[in-house]
Design a protein around this motif. Structure first.
Motif, PDB file in Angstrom:
ATOM      1  N   GLU A  65      -3.703   0.714  -2.796  1.00 55.93           N
ATOM      2  CA  GLU A  65      -3.154  -0.435  -2.066  1.00 55.93           C
ATOM      3  C   GLU A  65      -1.671  -0.240  -1.767  1.00 55.93           C
ATOM      4  O   GLU A  65      -1.178  -0.567  -0.683  1.00 55.93           O
ATOM      5  N   GLU A  66      -0.951   0.313  -2.729  1.00 54.80           N
ATOM      6  CA  GLU A  66       0.482   0.560  -2.524  1.00 54.80           C
ATOM      7  C   GLU A  66       0.706   1.619  -1.450  1.00 54.80           C
ATOM      8  O   GLU A  66       1.620   1.503  -0.625  1.00 54.80           O
TER       9      GLU A  66
ATOM     10  N   ASP B  77      -3.766   6.770   5.025  1.00 47.16           N
ATOM     11  CA  ASP B  77      -4.479   5.516   5.275  1.00 47.16           C
ATOM     12  C   ASP B  77      -5.771   5.882   5.988  1.00 47.16           C
ATOM     13  O   ASP B  77      -5.758   6.294   7.145  1.00 47.16           O
TER      14      ASP B  77
ATOM     15  N   LYS C 201      -1.310   2.323   1.032  1.00 46.74           N
ATOM     16  CA  LYS C 201      -1.652   1.709   2.305  1.00 46.74           C
ATOM     17  C   LYS C 201      -0.498   0.843   2.801  1.00 46.74           C
ATOM     18  O   LYS C 201      -0.129   0.884   3.981  1.00 46.74           O
ATOM     19  N   ARG C 202       0.087   0.057   1.880  1.00 54.05           N
ATOM     20  CA  ARG C 202       1.177  -0.832   2.264  1.00 54.05           C
ATOM     21  C   ARG C 202       2.404  -0.021   2.718  1.00 54.05           C
ATOM     22  O   ARG C 202       3.078  -0.365   3.678  1.00 54.05           O
TER      23      ARG C 202
END
Length: 259
Positions: free
Chosen positions: A132-133, A217, A135-136
């Protein structure tokens, strides 16, 4: 007695006549001699004047020739100096160009080393992040890049408007302005395309992306292709791809195994 006196008188008369003739002859000879001497003197003076004139003319020709040779020498020296200065200027420019190329090569290598170091650090940081990190982080980079491109586009449009105003003030025709606008928009689009790397991160080959690297990603795999690989794979550049409808983008990615 009278006869003797008459003879003596006749003799005296003859002597007088003879004396007159002699004097006349003397005068005639003297005049002739004076005339000949005058003619000789005039001839000598004329010859002397002609010689002086010839000498003056020769001196003038010599001086003219000297000036001609001096001017020719000065021109040759000036031409040689001009060639020397031109060669010196060309050498200086070549040295400057060489120094500039060396400096550019050094700067390029330094920039490549810096980018490589940054990339290695970024990959390390990405490896430490959760999915998630990561991707962010990628989305933030993409947003930053898009903001940069939007700012660049706004700057280009402002410059274009200013140039058009200048052309209007100069009295350029509408046709000239339209052609200028068309050429400028093509150039601006090329600049934006060249400056758009898609992911603001590392690039991968098509085969590598099909294996789903850990620091990418997965929903935007196509953005990690280099510009050249993207053009080769999709048949268009990234800017053109972004303009396609989402379903066409998805279909194209499926065909390449990136969806």
């Amino acid at each position: 007695m009278n006869k003797y006196a008459a003879e003596e008188q006749a003799a005296a008369e003859a002597a007088r006549v003879m004396a007159e003739r002699i004097e006349a002859r003397k005068r005639e000879l003297a005049e002739k001699k004076a005339q000949e001497e005058a003619e000789a003197m005039n001839k000598y003076a004329a010859e002397e004047q002609a010689a002086a004139e010839a000498s003056r003319s020769m001196a003038e020709r010599i001086e003219a020739r000297k000036r001609e040779l001096a001017e020719k020498k000065a021109q040759e020296e000036a031409e040689q100096m001009r060639k020397y200065m031109e060669e010196e200027e060309n050498t200086r420019k070549q040295n400057e160009l060489m120094a500039q190329r060396i400096a550019e090569a050094k700067a390029k290598k330094a920039e490549e080393a810096r980018l490589k170091e940054e990339e290695q650090m970024r990959r390390y940081q990405m490896a430490q992040m959760s999915p998630e990190e990561r991707k962010r982080a990628v989305e933030e980079k993409l947003a930053q890049k898009k903001a940069e491109i939007a700012a660049k586009k706004a700057e280009q449009e402002a410059e274009l408007k200013a140039k058009i105003r200048d052309m209007q003030a100069e009295g350029k025709s509408i046709a000239e302005i339209k052609q200028f606008m068309l050429d400028e928009k093509k150039r601006m689009a090329a600049e934006l395309t060249a400056g758009f790397s898609g992911n603001a991160g590392p690039t991968y080959t098509l085969e590598q992306l099909r294996k789903r690297p850990a620091d990418v990603d997965s929903s935007k795999l196509e953005t990690y292709l280099s510009d050249a690989d993207f053009q080769k794979s999709f048949g268009m550049n990234k800017a053109a791809f972004e303009k396609l409808p989402k379903w066409k983008q998805t279909d194209a990615k499926k065909k390449l195994g990136l969806h």
